[in-house]
Write a protein that holds these residues in place. Structure first.
Motif, PDB file in Angstrom:
ATOM      1  N   ILE A  77       0.851  -1.187   0.000  1.00  0.00           N
ATOM      2  CA  ILE A  77       0.000   0.000   0.000  1.00  0.00           C
ATOM      3  C   ILE A  77       0.886   1.237   0.000  1.00  0.00           C
ATOM      4  N   GLU A  78       0.322   2.344  -0.466  1.00  0.00           N
ATOM      5  CA  GLU A  78       1.057   3.598  -0.517  1.00  0.00           C
ATOM      6  C   GLU A  78       0.630   4.577   0.573  1.00  0.00           C
ATOM      7  N   TYR A  79      -0.543   4.363   1.171  1.00  0.00           N
ATOM      8  CA  TYR A  79      -0.970   5.256   2.243  1.00  0.00           C
ATOM      9  C   TYR A  79      -1.888   4.524   3.210  1.00  0.00           C
ATOM     10  N   ALA A  80      -1.970   5.069   4.420  1.00  0.00           N
ATOM     11  CA  ALA A  80      -2.841   4.498   5.446  1.00  0.00           C
ATOM     12  C   ALA A  80      -3.519   5.636   6.185  1.00  0.00           C
ATOM     13  N   GLY A  81      -4.787   5.456   6.506  1.00  0.00           N
ATOM     14  CA  GLY A  81      -5.524   6.438   7.286  1.00  0.00           C
ATOM     15  C   GLY A  81      -5.640   5.966   8.720  1.00  0.00           C
ATOM     16  N   SER A  82      -5.445   6.883   9.666  1.00  0.00           N
ATOM     17  CA  SER A  82      -5.541   6.520  11.074  1.00  0.00           C
ATOM     18  C   SER A  82      -6.087   7.692  11.870  1.00  0.00           C
ATOM     19  N   ASP A  83      -6.740   7.385  12.993  1.00  0.00           N
ATOM     20  CA  ASP A  83      -7.221   8.448  13.866  1.00  0.00           C
ATOM     21  C   ASP A  83      -6.254   8.692  15.018  1.00  0.00           C
ATOM     22  N   SER A  84      -5.053   8.140  14.917  1.00  0.00           N
ATOM     23  CA  SER A  84      -4.026   8.391  15.924  1.00  0.00           C
ATOM     24  C   SER A  84      -2.660   8.472  15.244  1.00  0.00           C
ATOM     25  N   LEU A  85      -1.750   9.158  15.903  1.00  0.00           N
ATOM     26  CA  LEU A  85      -0.406   9.324  15.357  1.00  0.00           C
ATOM     27  C   LEU A  85       0.430   8.068  15.565  1.00  0.00           C
ATOM     28  N   LEU A  86       1.457   7.940  14.763  1.00  0.00           N
ATOM     29  CA  LEU A  86       2.454   6.903  14.989  1.00  0.00           C
ATOM     30  C   LEU A  86       3.357   7.361  16.125  1.00  0.00           C
ATOM     31  N   SER A  87       3.913   6.422  16.856  1.00  0.00           N
ATOM     32  CA  SER A  87       4.823   6.776  17.948  1.00  0.00           C
ATOM     33  C   SER A  87       6.125   7.336  17.376  1.00  0.00           C
ATOM     34  N   ASP A  88       6.855   8.075  18.194  1.00  0.00           N
ATOM     35  CA  ASP A  88       8.140   8.628  17.761  1.00  0.00           C
ATOM     36  C   ASP A  88       9.096   7.526  17.331  1.00  0.00           C
ATOM     37  N   SER A  89       9.102   6.407  18.054  1.00  0.00           N
ATOM     38  CA  SER A  89      10.013   5.308  17.703  1.00  0.00           C
ATOM     39  C   SER A  89       9.624   4.673  16.366  1.00  0.00           C
ATOM     40  N   THR A  90       8.314   4.579  16.084  1.00  0.00           N
ATOM     41  CA  THR A  90       7.864   4.031  14.801  1.00  0.00           C
ATOM     42  C   THR A  90       8.256   4.959  13.659  1.00  0.00           C
ATOM     43  N   ILE A  91       8.074   6.250  13.859  1.00  0.00           N
ATOM     44  CA  ILE A  91       8.461   7.221  12.829  1.00  0.00           C
ATOM     45  C   ILE A  91       9.966   7.154  12.583  1.00  0.00           C
ATOM     46  N   ALA A  92      10.749   7.050  13.658  1.00  0.00           N
ATOM     47  CA  ALA A  92      12.205   6.974  13.526  1.00  0.00           C
ATOM     48  C   ALA A  92      12.637   5.718  12.775  1.00  0.00           C
ATOM     49  N   SER A  93      11.917   4.613  12.970  1.00  0.00           N
ATOM     50  CA  SER A  93      12.302   3.364  12.308  1.00  0.00           C
ATOM     51  C   SER A  93      11.739   3.238  10.891  1.00  0.00           C
ATOM     52  N   HIS A  94      10.895   4.178  10.474  1.00  0.00           N
ATOM     53  CA  HIS A  94      10.331   4.192   9.118  1.00  0.00           C
ATOM     54  C   HIS A  94      10.486   5.597   8.524  1.00  0.00           C
ATOM     55  N   PRO A  95      11.714   6.009   8.196  1.00  0.00           N
ATOM     56  CA  PRO A  95      11.946   7.383   7.728  1.00  0.00           C
ATOM     57  C   PRO A  95      11.295   7.699   6.383  1.00  0.00           C
ATOM     58  N   ASP A  96      10.818   6.690   5.659  1.00  0.00           N
ATOM     59  CA  ASP A  96      10.163   6.927   4.372  1.00  0.00           C
ATOM     60  C   ASP A  96       8.701   7.342   4.535  1.00  0.00           C
ATOM     61  N   LEU A  97       8.135   7.217   5.735  1.00  0.00           N
ATOM     62  CA  LEU A  97       6.745   7.611   5.964  1.00  0.00           C
ATOM     63  C   LEU A  97       6.650   9.107   6.235  1.00  0.00           C
ATOM     64  N   VAL A  98       5.606   9.719   5.682  1.00  0.00           N
ATOM     65  CA  VAL A  98       5.337  11.133   5.896  1.00  0.00           C
ATOM     66  C   VAL A  98       3.923  11.240   6.451  1.00  0.00           C
ATOM     67  N   LEU A  99       3.744  12.003   7.521  1.00  0.00           N
ATOM     68  CA  LEU A  99       2.430  12.151   8.147  1.00  0.00           C
ATOM     69  C   LEU A  99       1.780  13.455   7.699  1.00  0.00           C
ATOM     70  N   PHE A 100       0.508  13.363   7.278  1.00  0.00           N
ATOM     71  CA  PHE A 100      -0.264  14.528   6.868  1.00  0.00           C
ATOM     72  C   PHE A 100      -1.600  14.518   7.594  1.00  0.00           C
ATOM     73  N   PRO A 101      -1.947  15.591   8.301  1.00  0.00           N
ATOM     74  CA  PRO A 101      -3.309  15.666   8.837  1.00  0.00           C
ATOM     75  C   PRO A 101      -4.267  15.927   7.671  1.00  0.00           C
ATOM     76  N   ILE A 102      -5.295  15.123   7.543  1.00  0.00           N
ATOM     77  CA  ILE A 102      -6.193  15.198   6.393  1.00  0.00           C
ATOM     78  C   ILE A 102      -7.543  15.796   6.745  1.00  0.00           C
ATOM     79  N   MET A 103      -8.158  15.342   7.831  1.00  0.00           N
ATOM     80  CA  MET A 103      -9.488  15.827   8.175  1.00  0.00           C
ATOM     81  C   MET A 103      -9.752  15.638   9.653  1.00  0.00           C
ATOM     82  N   ALA A 104     -10.754  16.324  10.138  1.00  0.00           N
ATOM     83  CA  ALA A 104     -11.202  16.163  11.520  1.00  0.00           C
ATOM     84  C   ALA A 104     -12.718  16.054  11.495  1.00  0.00           C
TER      85      ALA A 104
END
Length: 105
Positions: A77-104
Protein backbone atom coordinates in the motif's frame (compact mmCIF):
# COMPACT_ATOMS: atom_id res chain seq x y z
CA UNK A 1 -23.41 26.11 28.33
CA UNK A 2 -20.17 25.10 26.64
CA UNK A 3 -19.80 21.49 25.56
CA UNK A 4 -16.46 20.11 24.50
CA UNK A 5 -15.95 16.87 22.57
CA UNK A 6 -12.75 15.18 21.57
CA UNK A 7 -12.24 15.48 17.83
CA UNK A 8 -10.62 12.49 16.15
CA UNK A 9 -7.98 13.46 13.62
CA UNK A 10 -7.26 11.38 10.59
CA UNK A 11 -3.60 11.11 9.74
CA UNK A 12 -2.49 9.91 6.37
CA UNK A 13 0.80 8.04 6.11
CA UNK A 14 2.22 8.20 2.61
CA UNK A 15 4.88 6.42 0.64
CA UNK A 16 5.72 7.09 -2.99
CA UNK A 17 3.12 5.87 -5.48
CA UNK A 18 4.15 3.21 -7.97
CA UNK A 19 3.82 4.36 -11.56
CA UNK A 20 4.03 2.10 -14.59
CA UNK A 21 3.83 3.78 -18.00
CA UNK A 22 0.86 6.17 -17.79
CA UNK A 23 -0.95 4.27 -15.05
CA UNK A 24 -0.56 5.34 -11.42
CA UNK A 25 -1.44 2.80 -8.74
CA UNK A 26 -2.26 4.26 -5.33
CA UNK A 27 -3.52 1.82 -2.71
CA UNK A 28 -4.47 2.53 0.87
CA UNK A 29 -5.92 0.90 3.96
CA UNK A 30 -6.99 2.08 7.38
CA UNK A 31 -9.67 3.93 9.32
CA UNK A 32 -13.28 3.73 8.15
CA UNK A 33 -14.05 7.37 9.05
CA UNK A 34 -12.44 8.92 5.91
CA UNK A 35 -13.55 6.19 3.47
CA UNK A 36 -16.38 8.16 1.83
CA UNK A 37 -14.26 11.32 1.56
CA UNK A 38 -11.43 9.39 -0.10
CA UNK A 39 -13.96 7.94 -2.55
CA UNK A 40 -15.14 11.45 -3.52
CA UNK A 41 -11.57 12.75 -3.83
CA UNK A 42 -10.64 9.76 -5.99
CA UNK A 43 -13.51 10.48 -8.40
CA UNK A 44 -12.70 14.19 -8.60
CA UNK A 45 -8.99 13.55 -9.16
CA UNK A 46 -9.68 10.93 -11.82
CA UNK A 47 -11.80 13.45 -13.77
CA UNK A 48 -9.23 16.22 -13.39
CA UNK A 49 -6.18 14.15 -14.37
CA UNK A 50 -7.69 11.65 -16.83
CA UNK A 51 -6.10 13.41 -19.82
CA UNK A 52 -2.64 12.99 -18.29
CA UNK A 53 -2.58 9.73 -16.35
CA UNK A 54 -4.79 6.76 -15.59
CA UNK A 55 -5.25 6.57 -11.84
CA UNK A 56 -6.08 3.27 -10.21
CA UNK A 57 -6.82 4.16 -6.59
CA UNK A 58 -8.27 2.01 -3.83
CA UNK A 59 -8.85 2.30 -0.10
CA UNK A 60 -9.90 -0.56 2.15
CA UNK A 61 -11.52 0.51 5.44
CA UNK A 62 -9.94 -2.17 7.66
CA UNK A 63 -9.57 -0.08 10.81
CA UNK A 64 -7.07 2.48 11.98
CA UNK A 65 -4.78 0.07 13.82
CA UNK A 66 -4.72 -2.40 10.92
CA UNK A 67 -3.93 0.42 8.47
CA UNK A 68 -1.00 1.57 10.62
CA UNK A 69 0.22 -2.02 10.86
CA UNK A 70 -0.04 -2.49 7.07
CA UNK A 71 1.93 0.68 6.24
CA UNK A 72 4.63 -0.25 8.77
CA UNK A 73 4.90 -3.76 7.35
CA UNK A 74 4.92 -2.38 3.77
CA UNK A 75 1.94 -4.54 2.76
CA UNK A 76 1.66 -3.33 -0.85
CA UNK A 77 0.00 0.00 0.00
CA UNK A 78 1.06 3.60 -0.52
CA UNK A 79 -0.97 5.26 2.24
CA UNK A 80 -2.84 4.50 5.45
CA UNK A 81 -5.52 6.44 7.29
CA UNK A 82 -5.54 6.52 11.07
CA UNK A 83 -7.22 8.45 13.87
CA UNK A 84 -4.03 8.39 15.92
CA UNK A 85 -0.41 9.32 15.36
CA UNK A 86 2.45 6.90 14.99
CA UNK A 87 4.82 6.78 17.95
CA UNK A 88 8.14 8.63 17.76
CA UNK A 89 10.01 5.31 17.70
CA UNK A 90 7.86 4.03 14.80
CA UNK A 91 8.46 7.22 12.83
CA UNK A 92 12.21 6.97 13.53
CA UNK A 93 12.30 3.36 12.31
CA UNK A 94 10.33 4.19 9.12
CA UNK A 95 11.95 7.38 7.73
CA UNK A 96 10.16 6.93 4.37
CA UNK A 97 6.75 7.61 5.96
CA UNK A 98 5.34 11.13 5.90
CA UNK A 99 2.43 12.15 8.15
CA UNK A 100 -0.26 14.53 6.87
CA UNK A 101 -3.31 15.67 8.84
CA UNK A 102 -6.19 15.20 6.39
CA UNK A 103 -9.49 15.83 8.18
CA UNK A 104 -11.20 16.16 11.52
CA UNK A 105 -14.70 15.21 12.43
Amino acid sequence: MFCSRAVPYIVLCLCLCRCVAAVAYVRGKGASFPHEVYKEWRSAYRLYRSAHVTLEMSYDAIGSGNGKKAIQENVDIEYAGSDSLLSDSTIASHPDLVLFPIMAG
